[in-house]
Design a protein around this motif. Structure first.
Motif, PDB file in Angstrom:
ATOM      1  N   UNK A  36       0.845  -1.193   0.000  1.00  0.00           N
ATOM      2  CA  UNK A  36       0.000   0.000   0.000  1.00  0.00           C
ATOM      3  C   UNK A  36       0.876   1.238   0.000  1.00  0.00           C
ATOM      4  N   UNK A  37       0.596   2.149  -0.910  1.00  0.00           N
ATOM      5  CA  UNK A  37       1.284   3.438  -0.954  1.00  0.00           C
ATOM      6  C   UNK A  37       0.393   4.496  -0.322  1.00  0.00           C
ATOM      7  N   UNK A  38       0.909   5.182   0.688  1.00  0.00           N
ATOM      8  CA  UNK A  38       0.193   6.278   1.336  1.00  0.00           C
ATOM      9  C   UNK A  38       0.806   7.590   0.842  1.00  0.00           C
ATOM     10  N   UNK A  39       0.029   8.375   0.123  1.00  0.00           N
ATOM     11  CA  UNK A  39       0.426   9.644  -0.500  1.00  0.00           C
ATOM     12  C   UNK A  39       1.298   9.379  -1.736  1.00  0.00           C
ATOM     13  N   UNK A  65      -2.873  -1.111  -3.229  1.00  0.00           N
ATOM     14  CA  UNK A  65      -3.669   0.051  -2.838  1.00  0.00           C
ATOM     15  C   UNK A  65      -2.835   1.326  -2.897  1.00  0.00           C
ATOM     16  N   UNK A  66      -3.468   2.392  -3.328  1.00  0.00           N
ATOM     17  CA  UNK A  66      -2.942   3.751  -3.188  1.00  0.00           C
ATOM     18  C   UNK A  66      -3.974   4.528  -2.386  1.00  0.00           C
ATOM     19  N   UNK A  67      -3.547   5.124  -1.273  1.00  0.00           N
ATOM     20  CA  UNK A  67      -4.481   5.900  -0.452  1.00  0.00           C
ATOM     21  C   UNK A  67      -3.868   7.272  -0.186  1.00  0.00           C
ATOM     22  N   UNK A  68      -4.698   8.297  -0.247  1.00  0.00           N
ATOM     23  CA  UNK A  68      -4.221   9.651   0.034  1.00  0.00           C
ATOM     24  C   UNK A  68      -5.010  10.220   1.211  1.00  0.00           C
ATOM     25  N   UNK A  69      -4.316  10.995   2.047  1.00  0.00           N
ATOM     26  CA  UNK A  69      -4.984  11.602   3.199  1.00  0.00           C
ATOM     27  C   UNK A  69      -5.960  12.681   2.749  1.00  0.00           C
ATOM     28  N   UNK A  70      -5.638  13.364   1.653  1.00  0.00           N
ATOM     29  CA  UNK A  70      -6.542  14.353   1.065  1.00  0.00           C
ATOM     30  C   UNK A  70      -6.048  14.666  -0.334  1.00  0.00           C
ATOM     31  N   UNK A  71      -6.806  15.448  -1.086  1.00  0.00           N
ATOM     32  CA  UNK A  71      -6.537  15.567  -2.523  1.00  0.00           C
ATOM     33  C   UNK A  71      -5.732  16.803  -2.904  1.00  0.00           C
ATOM     34  N   UNK A  72      -5.160  17.527  -1.954  1.00  0.00           N
ATOM     35  CA  UNK A  72      -4.292  18.640  -2.317  1.00  0.00           C
ATOM     36  C   UNK A  72      -3.124  18.113  -3.142  1.00  0.00           C
ATOM     37  N   UNK A  88      -3.371  -2.631 -11.160  1.00  0.00           N
ATOM     38  CA  UNK A  88      -4.119  -3.475 -10.226  1.00  0.00           C
ATOM     39  C   UNK A  88      -4.453  -2.753  -8.926  1.00  0.00           C
ATOM     40  N   UNK A  89      -3.925  -1.566  -8.737  1.00  0.00           N
ATOM     41  CA  UNK A  89      -4.093  -0.871  -7.462  1.00  0.00           C
ATOM     42  C   UNK A  89      -5.465  -0.218  -7.347  1.00  0.00           C
ATOM     43  N   UNK A  90      -6.084  -0.393  -6.197  1.00  0.00           N
ATOM     44  CA  UNK A  90      -7.307   0.322  -5.857  1.00  0.00           C
ATOM     45  C   UNK A  90      -6.909   1.697  -5.305  1.00  0.00           C
ATOM     46  N   UNK A  91      -7.660   2.726  -5.679  1.00  0.00           N
ATOM     47  CA  UNK A  91      -7.368   4.089  -5.255  1.00  0.00           C
ATOM     48  C   UNK A  91      -8.371   4.468  -4.172  1.00  0.00           C
ATOM     49  N   UNK A  92      -7.869   4.826  -2.984  1.00  0.00           N
ATOM     50  CA  UNK A  92      -8.743   5.076  -1.836  1.00  0.00           C
ATOM     51  C   UNK A  92      -8.602   6.528  -1.384  1.00  0.00           C
ATOM     52  N   UNK A  93      -9.750   7.171  -1.161  1.00  0.00           N
ATOM     53  CA  UNK A  93      -9.789   8.589  -0.807  1.00  0.00           C
ATOM     54  C   UNK A  93     -11.087   8.833  -0.042  1.00  0.00           C
TER      55      UNK A  93
END
Length: 312
Positions: A36-39, A65-72, A88-93
Motif C-alpha cells: 500500500x502506498x500512502x500519498x 492500494x494507493x491511499x491519500x490523506x486528502x486531494x491537495x 491493479x491498485x485500488x485508489x482510496x480517498x
C-alpha cells in the motif's frame, strides 16, 4: 536508493523530491502481503515514487492500494500517473474528494488561480483516474493490508473537508497528512497548515484531539517524517492553531487587509521557529512553501469572514 528510508514494521519513507527539494513531501510504502502506498506526492514526483517502489521490489502488478490523506496536489497530484503505472491498485480517498480524482478540472483550475505560473513547476498536472477504480472512505473505513493487518481511516477535517488520518493496526503508526500541521525534522519546528477554503478552528482542534484518542505509537507526517513524541507533538499542534488564529483575529478585528495581516502574524510568530533564522535560508524556503504565512493567514481570514462577519 538515497530517497528511501526504512522505518521498521515493513514501512518505508519515500522522499518524493517535490519540485526538486529534499525533505519536503513524503510518501510511505507499507510493504506487506498487500503493498500500500500512502500519498503519491505531486504529478512531477510520480517517476521518483515509481523508481522507489521498483527498488523495493514492487512491480507494476504488485501494488494493491494507493491511499491519500486528502486531494491537495502535494499529496495526491500523482494519483492519476501512479494509477496508470499500477493497473491493479485500488485508489482510496475520502468520499468528499473522490470526484476530483475522477475529474480534476475544477481542482486544477482552482490551483491555477492560487499558484499561477508556479503551478507547473511545483505540482504538475493531476491526471484523471478511472472512477471504477476509486473506493471511498466515510467517517471511518478500513484498508486490507493482508495478513490481518489493516489501515483504518478516520475523517479528520479542519485543514480540508476531505481529510483522513490513517492508523496502521500493526505498527500503531498514524499517517496525519496535514491535519496536525507541518513538521520540520531538522529543527523540530511545527507550524499549522490552515489554507482556504476549508479551514475551521474547532473542527481542526477536534481532529487533533481525535488523533490523540486513537492512541498512536508514532505520527508519520507527510511534511515531513516520523515523530515518536506523540502527546507533546499533538499538544503543540493545537497550541500552534490557537496562536495563529488569535493573531489573525487581532488583525481582522483591527480591519487590516490580508497583506498587513500576513506581515503582522509573520513578525509575531517568527521567533517560534528555528527554521526562520538567518543561517537556515534553504530550510526557511521549504518551510514557507509548505506552510506559508500568506496561505495560513488567508485561510484563517476566510474562516473569520464566514463565522464572524461583523467583527470589524
Amino acid at each position: 536508493m538515497d530517497n528511501v528510508t526504512p522505518l521498521g514494521g515493513d514501512v518505508y519513507e519515500i522522499d518524493t523530491r517535490m519540485a526538486g527539494y529534499s525533505g519536503i513531501t513524503a510518501g510511505y510504502l507499507i510493504l506487506g502481503d498487500r503493498p500500500c502506498l500512502v500519498e503519491t506526492g505531486t504529478s512531477t514526483s510520480a517517476p521518483v515514487v515509481r523508481d522507489a517502489l521498483t527498488s523495493l521490489g514492487v512491480g507494476p502488478n504488485d501494488l494493491a492500494t494507493v491511499v491519500v490523506t486528502h486531494i491537495h496536489l502535494d499529496h495526491a497530484g500523482g494519483v492519476g500517473d501512479i494509477a496508470g503505472h499500477y493497473p491493479s491498485a485500488e485508489i482510496v480517498v475520502h468520499e468528499k474528494g473522490a470526484r476530483h480524482l475522477a475529474d480534476p478540472s475544477r481542482l486544477m483550475a482552482s490551483a491555477r488561480m492560487v499558484w499561477g505560473d508556479q503551478l507547473d513547476r511545483l505540482f504538475g498536472r493531476l491526471a484523471p483516474t478511472d472512477a471504477a477504480r476509486i473506493r471511498t472512505l466515510g467517517d471511518t473505513g478500513s484498508i486490507d493490508l493482508g495478513g490481518g493487518r489493516t489501515l483504518s481511516g478516520h475523517h479528520s477535517p479542519g485543514h480540508a473537508k476531505h481529510h483522513v488520518g490513517l492508523l496502521d493496526s500493526f505498527t500503531g503508526d498514524l499517517y496525519v497528512g496535514d491535519a496536525a500541521g507541518v513538521y520540520l525534522p531538522e529543527t523540530g519546528d511545527l507550524r499549522p497548515a490552515t489554507p482556504p477554503p476549508d479551514f475551521d478552528l474547532q473542527t481542526a482542534l477536534n481532529s487533533v484531539a481525535l488523533f490523540g484518542e486513537l492512541g498512536p505509537q508514532r505520527l508519520l507526517f507527510s511534511h515531513y517524517g516520523p515523530v515518536t513524541d506523540v502527546a507533546a507533538t499533538l499538544e503543540r499542534s493545537a497550541e500552534e492553531l490557537r496562536i495563529w488564529v488569535d493573531l489573525t483575529t487581532q488583525a481582522h478585528t483591527a480591519g487590516m487587509d490580508l497583506d498587513h495581516a500576513v506581515a503582522m502574524v509573520r513578525d509575531r510568530t517568527r521567533e517560534r521557529y528555528a527554521a526562520l533564522s538567518a543561517e537556515n535560508e534553504e530550510t526557511a524556503e521549504r518551510f514557507e512553501l509548505l506552510s506559508g504565512a500568506p496561505s495560513n493567514v488567508a485561510g484563517i481570514m476566510h474562516w473569520l469572514e464566514r463565522t464572524h462577519p461583523d467583527a470589524t
